[in-house]
Design an enzyme around this catalytic site. Structure first.
Site, PDB file in Angstrom:
ATOM      1  N   GLN A  94     -40.309  19.798  23.434  1.00 25.27           N
ATOM      2  CA  GLN A  94     -41.045  19.633  24.500  1.00 25.27           C
ATOM      3  C   GLN A  94     -42.187  18.549  24.059  1.00 25.27           C
ATOM      4  OE1 GLN A  94     -42.045  22.414  27.589  1.00 25.27           O
ATOM      5  NE2 GLN A  94     -43.527  20.955  28.486  1.00 25.27           N
ATOM      6  N   CYS A 100     -41.252  21.468  31.224  1.00 23.87           N
ATOM      7  CA  CYS A 100     -40.236  22.588  30.799  1.00 23.87           C
ATOM      8  C   CYS A 100     -39.271  23.114  31.768  1.00 23.87           C
ATOM      9  CB  CYS A 100     -41.486  23.848  30.436  1.00 23.87           C
ATOM     10  SG  CYS A 100     -42.117  24.429  31.844  1.00 23.87           S
ATOM     11  N   HIS A 171     -44.496  29.084  32.617  1.00 25.00           N
ATOM     12  CA  HIS A 171     -43.801  28.210  31.545  1.00 25.00           C
ATOM     13  C   HIS A 171     -42.230  28.554  31.823  1.00 25.00           C
ATOM     14  CE1 HIS A 171     -42.669  25.756  28.013  1.00 25.00           C
ATOM     15  NE2 HIS A 171     -42.305  27.083  27.340  1.00 25.00           N
ATOM     16  N   ASP A 186     -36.928  27.511  23.669  1.00 17.45           N
ATOM     17  CA  ASP A 186     -38.300  27.356  24.294  1.00 17.45           C
ATOM     18  C   ASP A 186     -38.681  25.850  23.673  1.00 17.45           C
ATOM     19  OD1 ASP A 186     -41.207  26.887  24.828  1.00 17.45           O
ATOM     20  OD2 ASP A 186     -41.540  28.963  24.512  1.00 17.45           O
TER      21      ASP A 186
END
Length: 237
Positions: A94, A100, A171, A186
């Site tokens: 990211q 996200c 997040h 992630d």
């Protein structure tokens, strides 16, 4: 509701709301056929509430608060991780602030393309074909430069029930089962995180155990949200 920006100069999008209806319209508009899969709320992590989630579950998207304790724990987790994940795991970094939610959904869809049929020529179909041979950072750059996705994300972000907060301190991450292993995906981390053996049949229960552990270590916060992406199964009647 999204991630903290990586730098003051980072490109930012509006945060995506943890809302299955918003996410469904977003994904369906990008080329996930409505009769293939959909997002559903997970109302609790106890077995009887998990049983209410439509099956089979293909992926889980999890929203959690970014507290200092959470940051420290997640950094330690990454330090302890081994870079031995399956090359079949679709993973991307990211680099766009507040992206996200979208990246969580791309991780979810990117790891189930063999189980669902995307609309041919659609954005998602083109995106995954274009980024298939890229590394995680190349995929991040590709996404950041894609105007079509930026516009689609903006429409989805504005479709939520709540006004986007000025300061984003939550997040999204994704959990997916690939080659018999439960992976946490992630975009703020350098690699997928393995959480051990899993299967398509136990993906939701195995993910619930990991999420329960995260929540138990952050008892002072209530800002958690779990959304399952389930495959649509035709009416057998």
């Amino acid at each position: 509701m999204a991630s903290v920006d990586q730098s003051p100069s980072a490109k930012r999008w509006l945060p995506l709301e943890a809302n299955p209806d918003v996410m469904n319209q977003f994904l369906w508009g990008l080329g996930l056929p409505e009769d293939e899969a959909e997002c559903n709320d997970v109302y609790g992590l106890d077995e009887e509430l998990l049983d209410m989630v439509p099956k089979p579950v293909l992926a889980v998207v999890f929203l959690y608060p970014i507290t200092q304790k959470c940051k420290d724990e997640r950094l330690q987790q990454e330090e302890d991780a081994k870079n031995d994940y399956s090359d079949r795991v679709y993973f991307m970094k990211q680099t766009v602030g507040n992206a996200c939610g979208t990246i969580g959904l791309l991780h979810a869809i990117g790891n189930i393309t063999s189980e669902i049929k995307l609309s041919e020529g659609s954005f998602l179909d083109r995106f995954f074909k274009s980024t298939k041979s890229m590394d995680p950072m190349e995929r991040a750059v590709f996404l950041g430069e894609d105007r079509e996705m930026e516009v689609a994300h903006s429409v989805a972000a504005n479709a939520g029930d709540t006004t986007a907060p000025e300061k984003v301190d939550t997040h999204f991450i994704c959990f997916s089962c690939v080659d018999g292993v439960l992976y946490e995906l992630d975009g703020m981390k350098s690699m997928p995180i393995s959480h051990g053996a899993s299967s398509p049949d136990t993906l939701l229960q195995d993910t619930a155990k990991v999420i329960k552990d995260i929540i138990s270590k952050n008892p002072d916060s209530l800002r958690f949200n779990v959304i399952a992406i389930s495959k649509k199964v035709g009416d057998a009647s």
